[in-house]
Design a protein around this motif. Structure first.
Motif, mmCIF file in Angstrom:
data_model
loop_
_atom_site.group_PDB
_atom_site.id
_atom_site.type_symbol
_atom_site.label_atom_id
_atom_site.label_comp_id
_atom_site.label_asym_id
_atom_site.label_seq_id
_atom_site.Cartn_x
_atom_site.Cartn_y
_atom_site.Cartn_z
ATOM 1 N N PHE A 186 0.855 -1.194 0.000
ATOM 2 C CA PHE A 186 0.000 0.000 0.000
ATOM 3 C C PHE A 186 0.889 1.240 0.000
ATOM 4 C CE2 PHE A 186 -2.211 -3.456 2.200
ATOM 5 C CZ PHE A 186 -3.351 -3.567 1.409
ATOM 6 N N GLU A 187 1.022 1.850 -1.176
ATOM 7 C CA GLU A 187 1.901 3.013 -1.346
ATOM 8 C C GLU A 187 1.051 4.273 -1.481
ATOM 9 O OE1 GLU A 187 4.382 2.169 -4.697
ATOM 10 O OE2 GLU A 187 5.471 0.576 -3.688
ATOM 11 N N GLY A 188 0.704 4.864 -0.354
ATOM 12 C CA GLY A 188 -0.182 6.023 -0.395
ATOM 13 C C GLY A 188 -1.548 5.619 -0.922
ATOM 14 N N GLU A 189 -2.012 6.285 -1.979
ATOM 15 C CA GLU A 189 -3.314 5.956 -2.564
ATOM 16 C C GLU A 189 -3.250 4.737 -3.479
ATOM 17 O OE1 GLU A 189 -4.313 9.691 -4.517
ATOM 18 O OE2 GLU A 189 -5.794 10.043 -2.949
ATOM 19 N N TRP A 190 -2.049 4.296 -3.814
ATOM 20 C CA TRP A 190 -1.880 3.208 -4.788
ATOM 21 C C TRP A 190 -1.612 1.880 -4.089
ATOM 22 C CZ3 TRP A 190 -2.938 3.992 -9.831
ATOM 23 C CH2 TRP A 190 -2.995 5.324 -10.272
ATOM 24 N N THR A 191 -2.175 0.815 -4.665
ATOM 25 C CA THR A 191 -1.983 -0.537 -4.167
ATOM 26 C C THR A 191 -1.295 -1.378 -5.236
ATOM 27 O OG1 THR A 191 -3.973 -0.414 -2.793
ATOM 28 C CG2 THR A 191 -3.134 -2.614 -3.298
ATOM 29 N N ARG A 192 -0.191 -2.009 -4.863
ATOM 30 C CA ARG A 192 0.495 -2.912 -5.789
ATOM 31 C C ARG A 192 -0.257 -4.241 -5.851
ATOM 32 N NH1 ARG A 192 5.505 -2.096 -7.822
ATOM 33 N NH2 ARG A 192 6.541 -0.146 -7.203
ATOM 34 N N THR A 193 -0.540 -4.711 -7.066
ATOM 35 C CA THR A 193 -1.306 -5.945 -7.215
ATOM 36 C C THR A 193 -0.428 -7.184 -7.280
ATOM 37 O OG1 THR A 193 -1.285 -5.898 -9.646
ATOM 38 C CG2 THR A 193 -3.053 -4.663 -8.511
ATOM 39 N N GLY A 194 0.839 -7.010 -7.658
ATOM 40 C CA GLY A 194 1.702 -8.173 -7.847
ATOM 41 C C GLY A 194 1.465 -8.871 -9.168
ATOM 42 N N ASP A 195 0.646 -8.273 -10.054
ATOM 43 C CA ASP A 195 0.358 -8.844 -11.375
ATOM 44 C C ASP A 195 1.098 -8.076 -12.465
ATOM 45 O OD1 ASP A 195 -1.488 -10.867 -10.624
ATOM 46 O OD2 ASP A 195 -3.061 -9.359 -10.409
ATOM 47 N N LYS A 196 1.622 -8.799 -13.433
ATOM 48 C CA LYS A 196 2.250 -8.193 -14.603
ATOM 49 C C LYS A 196 1.232 -8.123 -15.737
ATOM 50 C CE LYS A 196 6.878 -7.894 -13.729
ATOM 51 N NZ LYS A 196 7.768 -6.768 -14.011
ATOM 52 N N TYR A 197 1.164 -6.951 -16.385
ATOM 53 C CA TYR A 197 0.232 -6.735 -17.490
ATOM 54 C C TYR A 197 0.925 -6.051 -18.654
ATOM 55 C CZ TYR A 197 -4.225 -8.168 -15.487
ATOM 56 O OH TYR A 197 -5.260 -8.911 -15.007
ATOM 57 N N GLU A 198 0.339 -6.231 -19.813
ATOM 58 C CA GLU A 198 0.725 -5.472 -21.006
ATOM 59 C C GLU A 198 -0.444 -4.571 -21.386
ATOM 60 O OE1 GLU A 198 1.743 -6.125 -25.776
ATOM 61 O OE2 GLU A 198 1.653 -7.843 -24.415
ATOM 62 N N LEU A 199 -0.156 -3.326 -21.728
ATOM 63 C CA LEU A 199 -1.177 -2.377 -22.170
ATOM 64 C C LEU A 199 -1.180 -2.323 -23.689
ATOM 65 C CD1 LEU A 199 -3.276 -0.202 -21.354
ATOM 66 C CD2 LEU A 199 -1.403 1.457 -21.415
ATOM 67 N N THR A 200 -2.351 -2.601 -24.308
ATOM 68 C CA THR A 200 -2.439 -2.579 -25.762
ATOM 69 C C THR A 200 -2.615 -1.147 -26.252
ATOM 70 O OG1 THR A 200 -4.858 -2.752 -25.906
ATOM 71 C CG2 THR A 200 -3.627 -4.813 -25.631
ATOM 72 N N PRO A 201 -2.346 -0.884 -27.538
ATOM 73 C CA PRO A 201 -2.570 0.460 -28.084
ATOM 74 C C PRO A 201 -4.013 0.927 -27.936
ATOM 75 C CG PRO A 201 -1.207 -0.827 -29.571
ATOM 76 C CD PRO A 201 -1.695 -1.781 -28.524
ATOM 77 N N GLU A 202 -4.952 -0.037 -27.846
ATOM 78 C CA GLU A 202 -6.374 0.311 -27.688
ATOM 79 C C GLU A 202 -6.736 0.623 -26.235
ATOM 80 O OE1 GLU A 202 -5.374 -1.747 -31.170
ATOM 81 O OE2 GLU A 202 -5.332 -2.620 -29.128
ATOM 82 N N GLY A 203 -5.771 0.497 -25.332
ATOM 83 C CA GLY A 203 -6.036 0.830 -23.940
ATOM 84 C C GLY A 203 -6.545 -0.324 -23.098
ATOM 85 N N ARG A 204 -6.467 -1.556 -23.597
ATOM 86 C CA ARG A 204 -6.905 -2.722 -22.834
ATOM 87 C C ARG A 204 -5.702 -3.386 -22.172
ATOM 88 N NH1 ARG A 204 -12.162 -3.251 -24.494
ATOM 89 N NH2 ARG A 204 -12.496 -5.083 -23.175
ATOM 90 N N PHE A 205 -5.976 -4.064 -21.072
ATOM 91 C CA PHE A 205 -4.910 -4.712 -20.309
ATOM 92 C C PHE A 205 -4.916 -6.220 -20.575
ATOM 93 C CE2 PHE A 205 -5.488 -0.712 -18.215
ATOM 94 C CZ PHE A 205 -4.238 -0.378 -17.699
ATOM 95 N N VAL A 206 -3.736 -6.754 -20.863
ATOM 96 C CA VAL A 206 -3.582 -8.181 -21.143
ATOM 97 C C VAL A 206 -2.728 -8.800 -20.039
ATOM 98 C CG1 VAL A 206 -2.732 -9.922 -22.763
ATOM 99 C CG2 VAL A 206 -3.757 -7.799 -23.623
ATOM 100 N N TYR A 207 -3.277 -9.804 -19.377
ATOM 101 C CA TYR A 207 -2.601 -10.436 -18.257
ATOM 102 C C TYR A 207 -1.391 -11.225 -18.723
ATOM 103 C CZ TYR A 207 -1.977 -13.413 -14.116
ATOM 104 O OH TYR A 207 -1.465 -14.062 -13.023
ATOM 105 N N CYS A 208 -0.282 -11.081 -18.011
ATOM 106 C CA CYS A 208 0.940 -11.825 -18.333
ATOM 107 C C CYS A 208 1.301 -12.835 -17.257
ATOM 108 C CB CYS A 208 2.110 -10.858 -18.521
ATOM 109 S SG CYS A 208 1.900 -9.727 -19.915
ATOM 110 N N GLY A 209 1.015 -12.539 -16.011
ATOM 111 C CA GLY A 209 1.331 -13.461 -14.922
ATOM 112 C C GLY A 209 1.619 -12.697 -13.650
#
Length: 513
Positions: free
Chosen positions: A386-409
């Protein structure tokens, strides 16, 4: 969004004033098919608050709940909130030694137990120096315990204690996909925060809905699906205390006719495979959702073809209480986790904390009103997550050019092959797309030169012979997603180790690798 007072006032008592006293709030799917209306729920939770006070369970005291999905669960949970007592719903599938750790860690003074679970938790309760009273739900209360009926008998309905929305309301213990569970503290205001965001603006739950969640009430995803979301609008929830299998889930869909179904990828995959050889029941589903792990693209498309109803795949966590990243009605792209749920902000960051743009891979951080207040007695982990207002999820993602998130692991699941990041989930999706494969999990293993390469654990569909499949699967991976990504080793197994939420415990597979 209303952010004042006790959450039980909004989720329970409000419905009586708004004319829904006779509306069914919860109905059990099996056995006696008991049901409870919103009016009776308001009365029973008020009596539970009084019973707790009579027993000397004072505000801020912890009350552990080892309770199946049955009518007593919402009565105890909301009754505790009315009394200012902190309920801690526990995973009903753990082993005795884990309960001993949790009871000592939480210092719960009172424990509510479904009769069926008493043999598993008995020794853990006796080993805790903090437990003063045990209430058993069922026909037989063992010696030294109190029956639920006797505990609440003679109690009079009390009003909810006036509290601040920032006060601790309840705890949940994390599912332990990477090790021992941690006590996650949530405040009163977080419950409405999730129903005002995902519940209202993605799920779009309505008063005339009937919702069935195979995910149980004891963890965050199931609590939202099967309790707070329907209660936010006065809808009806179906409670099923049995083991969720394709047969049992389809039987409930057939008998109860829910309009919303909440599952996990493991069950969706198994049910799709089951329906290749069985008749599909008639259920008026208008919406299905999934979380716990990323939904394989192939499974989502097959489910859509079977039911003419999309699965809204999303991502949530115990720390954020429910889903904060999701596909939405009319905006479903299988193979992605969608976009930020309204009310939440997302970032991808690299190892230095710098933002990662489209096309890059980074750790997902989330900001929203439902974030937990921290872990109990684990200050170091609280500060790292918990870093201030932000929470680390521990998940790796890729952001597509269309703005969608793709799960990596998971962050600790990712690894590099020939200097290039490999997403275990991408390899798993390619494996699951093979007609013989039911489930797959991929971890890193070291070859004879000490270099990391993918290793796959594969569960085949019933009746499929593994002979000759290994090379076929390797070739499929090389063709579909890249020559360097194919598993160098493939082990065919009967099942994969999972948490009760359906998450694959890859750390256990890494130990085998």
């Amino acid at each position: 969004m209303v952010q004042s007072g006790n959450a039980a006032v909004y989720f329970v008592d409000r419905h009586v004033k708004e004319g829904r006293a006779n509306k069914v709030a919860f109905r059990e799917a099996a056995g006696a098919r008991r049901a409870i209306g919103y009016g009776e729920l308001a009365d029973q939770t008020g009596r539970m608050a009084d019973a707790l006070a009579r027993a000397g369970v004072t505000p801020e005291t912890r009350a552990a709940m080892l309770v199946l999905d049955q009518l007593e669960f919402p009565v105890i949970f909301w009754g505790a909130l009315k009394a200012g007592v902190v309920p801690i719903p526990l995973n009903t599938l753990l082993a005795g030694p884990v309960y001993e750790v949790i009871l000592k860690d939480s210092r719960a003074a009172v424990v509510f137990v479904s009769e069926e679970l008493w043999p598993v938790v008995e020794d853990a309760i006796k080993a805790s120096p903090y437990v003063r009273q045990v209430v058993v739900i069922g026909e037989n209360a063992p010696e030294g315990t109190t029956s639920y009926v006797d505990f609440i008998a003679g109690a009079e309905a009390q009003d909810a204690l006036d509290v601040c929305p920032d006060e601790t309301a309840f705890w949940l213990y994390s599912s332990g996909s990477t090790g021992q569970p941690k006590g996650v503290r949530h405040v009163h205001g977080s419950l409405q925060a999730t129903s005002d965001t995902y519940g209202a603006q993605v799920l779009g739950i309505r008063e005339d809905d009937t919702i069935f969640s195979v995910a149980k009430l004891f963890f965050a995803y199931g609590m939202g699906n099967g309790m707070t979301f329907p209660m936010s609008v006065g809808a009806t929830a179906i409670l099923f205390n049995g083991r969720p299998t394709p047969d049992s889930a389809l039987a409930v869909l057939d008998a109860e006719k829910p309009t919303i179904f909440c599952g996990v990828p493991t069950l969706y995959a198994a049910t799709v495979a089951h329906l290749e050889k069985a008749a599909k029941p008639d259920a008026p589903l208008r919406c299905c959702i999934s979380a716990g792990e990323a939904l394989p693209e192939e499974v989502g498309k097959k489910w859509r073809a079977l039911w003419n109803c999309d699965i809204l795949d999303g991502v949530g966590s115990t720390e954020m209480l429910h889903i904060f990243l999701s596909n939405a009605p009319g905006d479903v792209v299988y193979g992605t986790s969608g976009v930020a749920v309204p009310g939440y902000d997302l970032r991808l960051v690299d190892e230095t904390g710098a933002d990662v743009g489209a096309g890059g891979i980074g750790e997902l951080l989330v900001r929203g009103a439902s974030a937990a207040d921290g872990y109990w007695n684990q200050r170091g982990k609280s500060r790292a997550t918990f870093e201030g207002e932000w929470t680390r999820t521990g998940d790796k993602y890729e952001l597509t050019p269309e703005g969608r998130f793709v799960y990596c692991g998971r962050t600790d699941d990712m690894f590099k092959v020939s200097g290039i990041w490999v997403s275990p989930f991408e390899v798993e999706q390619a494996l699951v797309s093979h007609p013989s494969v039911l489930e797959a999990a991929v971890v890193a293993a070291r070859d004879e030169e000490g270099l990391e390469k993918p290793k796959a654990f594969v569960v085949l569909k019933q009746g499929v012979d593994a002979d000759g499949l290994e090379q076929d699967l390797k070739t499929q991976i090389q063709t579909k997603i890249g020559k360097w990504k194919y598993p160098r080793w493939i082990h065919f197994v009967d099942d994969l180790p999972k948490t009760a939420t359906g998450k694959i415990q890859r750390f256990k597979l890494r130990e085998e690798a």
